[in-house]
Design a protein around this motif. Sequence first.
Motif, PDB file in Angstrom:
ATOM      1  N   ALA A  95      10.810  18.733  14.845  1.00 19.15           N
ATOM      2  CA  ALA A  95       9.778  18.719  15.887  1.00 19.15           C
ATOM      3  C   ALA A  95       9.860  19.969  16.755  1.00 19.15           C
ATOM      4  CB  ALA A  95       9.928  17.467  16.751  1.00 19.15           C
ATOM      5  N   ILE A  96      11.083  20.399  17.072  1.00 18.99           N
ATOM      6  CA  ILE A  96      11.255  21.598  17.907  1.00 18.99           C
ATOM      7  C   ILE A  96      10.779  22.829  17.154  1.00 18.99           C
ATOM      8  CG2 ILE A  96      12.948  23.095  19.050  1.00 18.99           C
ATOM      9  CD1 ILE A  96      14.658  20.598  19.539  1.00 18.99           C
ATOM     10  N   GLU A  97      11.171  22.933  15.883  1.00 17.97           N
ATOM     11  CA  GLU A  97      10.862  24.141  15.112  1.00 17.97           C
ATOM     12  C   GLU A  97       9.380  24.239  14.753  1.00 17.97           C
ATOM     13  OE1 GLU A  97      13.651  23.981  11.855  1.00 17.97           O
ATOM     14  OE2 GLU A  97      15.062  25.257  12.961  1.00 17.97           O
ATOM     15  N   GLU A  98       8.758  23.109  14.432  1.00 15.00           N
ATOM     16  CA  GLU A  98       7.367  23.135  13.965  1.00 15.00           C
ATOM     17  C   GLU A  98       6.364  22.796  15.053  1.00 15.00           C
ATOM     18  OE1 GLU A  98       7.030  20.677  10.527  1.00 15.00           O
ATOM     19  OE2 GLU A  98       8.565  21.794   9.388  1.00 15.00           O
ATOM     20  N   LYS A  99       6.873  22.287  16.212  1.00 10.86           N
ATOM     21  CA  LYS A  99       5.999  21.859  17.325  1.00 10.86           C
ATOM     22  C   LYS A  99       4.988  20.807  16.853  1.00 10.86           C
ATOM     23  CE  LYS A  99       6.418  26.228  19.855  1.00 10.86           C
ATOM     24  NZ  LYS A  99       7.487  25.725  20.723  1.00 10.86           N
ATOM     25  N   ARG A 100       5.455  19.970  15.924  1.00  7.25           N
ATOM     26  CA  ARG A 100       4.623  18.872  15.421  1.00  7.25           C
ATOM     27  C   ARG A 100       5.505  17.652  15.212  1.00  7.25           C
ATOM     28  NH1 ARG A 100       2.715  22.769  11.780  1.00  7.25           N
ATOM     29  NH2 ARG A 100       3.784  21.724  10.056  1.00  7.25           N
ATOM     30  N   ILE A 101       4.921  16.481  15.382  1.00  5.23           N
ATOM     31  CA  ILE A 101       5.646  15.235  15.116  1.00  5.23           C
ATOM     32  C   ILE A 101       4.764  14.319  14.267  1.00  5.23           C
ATOM     33  CG2 ILE A 101       7.079  15.312  17.194  1.00  5.23           C
ATOM     34  CD1 ILE A 101       4.604  12.847  17.676  1.00  5.23           C
ATOM     35  N   ARG A 102       5.413  13.399  13.569  1.00  6.47           N
ATOM     36  CA  ARG A 102       4.665  12.399  12.807  1.00  6.47           C
ATOM     37  C   ARG A 102       5.105  11.018  13.306  1.00  6.47           C
ATOM     38  NH1 ARG A 102       2.402  12.517   7.597  1.00  6.47           N
ATOM     39  NH2 ARG A 102       3.617  14.354   7.010  1.00  6.47           N
ATOM     40  N   PRO A 103       4.209  10.244  13.913  1.00 11.79           N
ATOM     41  CA  PRO A 103       4.575   8.893  14.359  1.00 11.79           C
ATOM     42  C   PRO A 103       4.994   8.028  13.176  1.00 11.79           C
ATOM     43  CG  PRO A 103       2.493   9.598  15.345  1.00 11.79           C
ATOM     44  CD  PRO A 103       2.830  10.600  14.290  1.00 11.79           C
ATOM     45  N   ILE A 104       5.837   7.049  13.414  1.00 16.47           N
ATOM     46  CA  ILE A 104       6.237   6.114  12.357  1.00 16.47           C
ATOM     47  C   ILE A 104       4.990   5.399  11.832  1.00 16.47           C
ATOM     48  CG2 ILE A 104       7.523   3.995  11.874  1.00 16.47           C
ATOM     49  CD1 ILE A 104       9.568   4.842  13.940  1.00 16.47           C
ATOM     50  N   GLY A 105       4.833   5.413  10.519  1.00 18.24           N
ATOM     51  CA  GLY A 105       3.681   4.758   9.918  1.00 18.24           C
ATOM     52  C   GLY A 105       2.426   5.610   9.917  1.00 18.24           C
ATOM     53  N   GLY A 106       2.501   6.798  10.516  1.00 16.09           N
ATOM     54  CA  GLY A 106       1.332   7.676  10.576  1.00 16.09           C
ATOM     55  C   GLY A 106       1.233   8.575   9.361  1.00 16.09           C
ATOM     56  N   GLU A 107       0.026   8.965   9.025  1.00 15.67           N
ATOM     57  CA  GLU A 107      -0.179   9.857   7.879  1.00 15.67           C
ATOM     58  C   GLU A 107      -0.405  11.290   8.331  1.00 15.67           C
ATOM     59  OE1 GLU A 107      -3.335   8.258   5.551  1.00 15.67           O
ATOM     60  OE2 GLU A 107      -2.271   6.376   5.108  1.00 15.67           O
ATOM     61  N   GLU A 108      -0.822  11.480   9.581  1.00 14.12           N
ATOM     62  CA  GLU A 108      -1.106  12.820  10.076  1.00 14.12           C
ATOM     63  C   GLU A 108      -0.077  13.239  11.110  1.00 14.12           C
ATOM     64  OE1 GLU A 108      -5.075  12.944  11.568  1.00 14.12           O
ATOM     65  OE2 GLU A 108      -5.997  12.509   9.631  1.00 14.12           O
ATOM     66  N   GLU A 109       0.196  14.546  11.130  1.00 14.40           N
ATOM     67  CA  GLU A 109       1.102  15.077  12.139  1.00 14.40           C
ATOM     68  C   GLU A 109       0.310  15.420  13.399  1.00 14.40           C
ATOM     69  OE1 GLU A 109       3.162  18.296  10.122  1.00 14.40           O
ATOM     70  OE2 GLU A 109       4.837  16.928   9.729  1.00 14.40           O
ATOM     71  N   VAL A 110       1.012  15.385  14.529  1.00 12.99           N
ATOM     72  CA  VAL A 110       0.390  15.641  15.830  1.00 12.99           C
ATOM     73  C   VAL A 110       1.052  16.875  16.434  1.00 12.99           C
ATOM     74  CG1 VAL A 110      -0.065  14.704  18.129  1.00 12.99           C
ATOM     75  CG2 VAL A 110       0.058  13.155  16.155  1.00 12.99           C
ATOM     76  N   ASN A 111       0.248  17.832  16.885  1.00 16.11           N
ATOM     77  CA  ASN A 111       0.793  19.017  17.551  1.00 16.11           C
ATOM     78  C   ASN A 111       1.251  18.665  18.965  1.00 16.11           C
ATOM     79  OD1 ASN A 111       0.217  20.773  15.388  1.00 16.11           O
ATOM     80  ND2 ASN A 111      -1.896  20.995  16.069  1.00 16.11           N
ATOM     81  N   VAL A 112       2.421  19.174  19.345  1.00 20.12           N
ATOM     82  CA  VAL A 112       2.931  18.930  20.698  1.00 20.12           C
ATOM     83  C   VAL A 112       3.483  20.231  21.289  1.00 20.12           C
ATOM     84  CG1 VAL A 112       3.452  16.464  20.496  1.00 20.12           C
ATOM     85  CG2 VAL A 112       5.138  18.123  19.702  1.00 20.12           C
ATOM     86  N   ASN A 113       3.257  20.417  22.566  1.00 15.54           N
ATOM     87  CA  ASN A 113       3.806  21.560  23.301  1.00 15.54           C
ATOM     88  C   ASN A 113       4.787  21.006  24.330  1.00 15.54           C
ATOM     89  OD1 ASN A 113       4.351  23.790  24.849  1.00 15.54           O
ATOM     90  ND2 ASN A 113       2.341  23.860  25.831  1.00 15.54           N
ATOM     91  N   VAL A 114       6.037  20.875  23.906  1.00 19.06           N
ATOM     92  CA  VAL A 114       7.066  20.238  24.740  1.00 19.06           C
ATOM     93  C   VAL A 114       8.251  21.181  24.882  1.00 19.06           C
ATOM     94  CG1 VAL A 114       8.663  18.284  24.907  1.00 19.06           C
ATOM     95  CG2 VAL A 114       6.369  17.938  23.988  1.00 19.06           C
ATOM     96  N   ARG A 115       8.728  21.341  26.119  1.00 16.47           N
ATOM     97  CA  ARG A 115       9.989  22.087  26.312  1.00 16.47           C
ATOM     98  C   ARG A 115      11.122  21.060  26.363  1.00 16.47           C
ATOM     99  NH1 ARG A 115      11.821  25.432  30.670  1.00 16.47           N
ATOM    100  NH2 ARG A 115      11.059  23.829  32.099  1.00 16.47           N
ATOM    101  N   ILE A 116      12.089  21.233  25.469  1.00 17.24           N
ATOM    102  CA  ILE A 116      13.211  20.303  25.360  1.00 17.24           C
ATOM    103  C   ILE A 116      14.376  20.796  26.211  1.00 17.24           C
ATOM    104  CG2 ILE A 116      14.922  19.283  23.809  1.00 17.24           C
ATOM    105  CD1 ILE A 116      12.232  18.212  23.178  1.00 17.24           C
ATOM    106  N   ILE A 117      14.885  19.894  27.056  1.00 19.28           N
ATOM    107  CA  ILE A 117      16.181  20.116  27.705  1.00 19.28           C
ATOM    108  C   ILE A 117      17.069  18.962  27.255  1.00 19.28           C
ATOM    109  CG2 ILE A 117      17.464  20.415  29.851  1.00 19.28           C
ATOM    110  CD1 ILE A 117      14.970  21.349  31.221  1.00 19.28           C
TER     111      ILE A 117
END
Length: 261
Positions: free
Chosen positions: A133-155
């Motif tokens: 998720a950090i490297e691609e800036k995308r996540i896939r919800p459990i059970g989801g077929e499509e990835e979602v773009n996210v702009n999140v700063r992780i600490i």
Amino acid sequence: KSKKKKEPYSIEKVKIDDIIGNSDELVELRRKFKKVVDLDSPILITGETGTGKEMAARAIHNSGKRSKNTFIYVNCNAIPANLLEGILFGIKKGSFTDAEEKIGLFQIANNSTLFLDEVDSMPLEVQGKILKAIEEKRIRPIGGEEEVNVNVRIIASCNVPIETLINSNQLRSDLYFRLSVIQFELPKLRNRGVDVLLIADYYIKYYNEFFDKKIKCVSEKTKEYFLSYDWPGNIRELKNTIEGVYHLVKDDIINFEDLKV
């Protein structure tokens, strides 16, 4: 009629200049924090329990461009492993799951900061998905077929020395290297000299309001004890010590005899 107690202190609005301390380590830390507030790179904060890792993370968030959006906190150690992935990435009602649809913390933290406290307690499988998720800036919800773009700063934070973590396979080395693009180690309270007295004075002022009392200061003997004591619980232990004294103190000065030692 007794005065109503104030609400307990909240660190939600803390900024970098609110972090107490005049020791060289704290002055340098505040300087470095200010340099990274607007960066998007991940940050790893290490240090013993009670050194103020959550406060540091919130101060960085509240002092930068993402402060207009809500800081999202997750204690990775407090969430059962089987629930953590769904909480972080969300759940889609689909072919893999009949569970109730739920948005995950990554999406809630879009354009904001996601603080992963005790990241080393996270299952290794979930750590791999965090890395992706950090490297691609995308996540896939459990059970989801499509990835979602996210702009999140992780600490992220951890209490255990990094060498110990990696050697014991608690933290994936590839995730560590990704999280530690920027890394801060918070100093132990016992190594911060007279900062102990400054922090004690802060909590005396706070608990004076909270308990509606008028304690002025600590005695010389108490000062000597505070400066020589090891503080294994760091700032959290000092705060709890000051709070405990308010139920026992007889005068307007905290004497050594008032301490539960």
